[in-house]
Design an enzyme around this catalytic site. Structure first.
Site, PDB file in Angstrom:
ATOM      1  N   ASP A  10      32.606  21.255  41.618  1.00 47.37           N
ATOM      2  CA  ASP A  10      31.213  21.315  41.248  1.00 47.37           C
ATOM      3  C   ASP A  10      30.481  21.162  42.578  1.00 47.37           C
ATOM      4  OD1 ASP A  10      28.970  21.346  39.765  1.00 47.37           O
ATOM      5  OD2 ASP A  10      29.020  19.239  39.207  1.00 47.37           O
ATOM      6  N   ASP A 245      31.668  15.118  38.190  1.00 45.63           N
ATOM      7  CA  ASP A 245      31.161  13.743  38.097  1.00 45.63           C
ATOM      8  C   ASP A 245      30.208  13.558  36.933  1.00 45.63           C
ATOM      9  OD1 ASP A 245      29.054  15.186  38.990  1.00 45.63           O
ATOM     10  OD2 ASP A 245      28.633  13.987  40.770  1.00 45.63           O
ATOM     11  N   ASP A 249      30.902  17.995  32.794  1.00 42.87           N
ATOM     12  CA  ASP A 249      32.192  18.427  33.365  1.00 42.87           C
ATOM     13  C   ASP A 249      33.379  17.994  32.510  1.00 42.87           C
ATOM     14  OD1 ASP A 249      30.996  19.494  35.689  1.00 42.87           O
ATOM     15  OD2 ASP A 249      30.892  17.513  36.595  1.00 42.87           O
TER      16      ASP A 249
END
Length: 295
Positions: A10, A245, A249
């Site tokens: 990410d 995080d 996700d």
């Protein structure tokens, strides 16, 4: 981890350090009776939501202005915008330009593309005199401003990505942001073939599966699509590690062969991950991988 050949990142918190600053503004004619500074300030107070973007906006516009609000649509990773309806001033919307200005994005498209190509995250602020009905935001929105936000690249991200390149691990970046912005940032961090990017907004699942092995940078990705990308890569015989995080996700982290969370991220993401980086530092990854390979 020793067998990982594809690493999905990410952007925020891995390539960038999670600090954001408002770099510049473009203001359009505004007849709402409120200055931009007061609009943003009042929206932040109404939403009372603490995240990296709101911190950057508060830093620039302050939080001194309070206006009574009737209605509130909080930010979500699927909507990619938030809206507040104030007494006497109508409805203000803040978020990703192509989601905020869905019906007449062409008015600001050229400027948004230009800023995204420079690697800025662009937020649009728009206004309507109509009310929010339940959770439905008015569609006759008029743009008031574009806000350019800069992500700071982690100094160690460049070395870390170089390590993976040398060790034949393919790096892919999956993000909810504009794919052009993400591509520029990934290029600056040295991600191989970062110029190969695609937007997954509104893309049917079959196409997403096809795109998984074709592109390196994926923008405007929904949480469900993140999971689908990981699944497709695994079906193509890849061993996939995923770092994340946030709550959005989680589906992808659970799907990955190895999931890595940042300690600074959400508790839910930490709970589903195989590995938590306690110092939230992506640069410890090479040590972990080389240890695994040595064993």
């Amino acid at each position: 981890l020793a067998r990982v050949d594809t690493l999905c990142l990410d952007k925020t918190g891995t390539i960038t350090d999670g600090t954001m600053t408002v770099k510049s503004l473009i203001e359009y004619p505004n007849d709402t009776g409120l200055a931009l500074k007061h609009i943003i300030s009042a929206m932040l107070n109404a939403q009372n939501d603490q995240n990296l973007t709101s911190d950057a906006l508060a830093e620039r516009f302050g939080t001194a202005k309070r206006i009574r609000h009737k209605h509130l649509v909080p930010f979500s990773s699927t909507r990619k915008l938030s809206a507040v309806q104030f007494d006497r001033y109508g409805t203000f919307v803040l978020g990703a330009p192509e989601f905020v200005m869905k019906n007449n994005f062409d008015k600001i498209a050229a400027e948004v593309e230009k800023q995204a190509a420079d690697g800025y995250r662009v937020l649009a602020v728009a206004h309507s005199s109509k009310e929010i009905k339940e959770q439905d935001i008015p569609t006759d929105l008029v743009p008031i401003a574009l806000i350019m936000i800069e992500d700071t690249i982690r100094p160690d991200a460049i070395e870390t990505i170089e390590y993976f390149k040398q060790n034949h691990v393919e790096v892919k970046v999956i993000s909810g942001d504009n794919p052009l912005t993400v591509s520029r940032i990934a290029q600056r961090a040295g991600v191989a073939s970062a110029q190969s990017y695609v937007s997954l907004e509104g893309m049917p699942d079959k196409e997403v599966v096809r795109a998984a092995s074709k592109y390196t940078i994926f923008g405007r990705v929904s949480p469900q699509q993140k999971k689908l990308l990981i699944e497709s890569l695994k079906n193509n015989g890849k061993t996939v590690a995923m770092t994340g995080d946030g709550v959005n996700d989680i589906l992808a982290l659970r799907e990955a062969d190895t999931s890595i969370a940042m300690a600074s991220g959400s508790e839910a993401a930490r709970n589903v991950s195989h590995l938590v980086l306690l110092d939230s530092n992506f640069s410890s990854m090479p040590k972990v991988v080389s240890e695994g390979r040595r064993v």
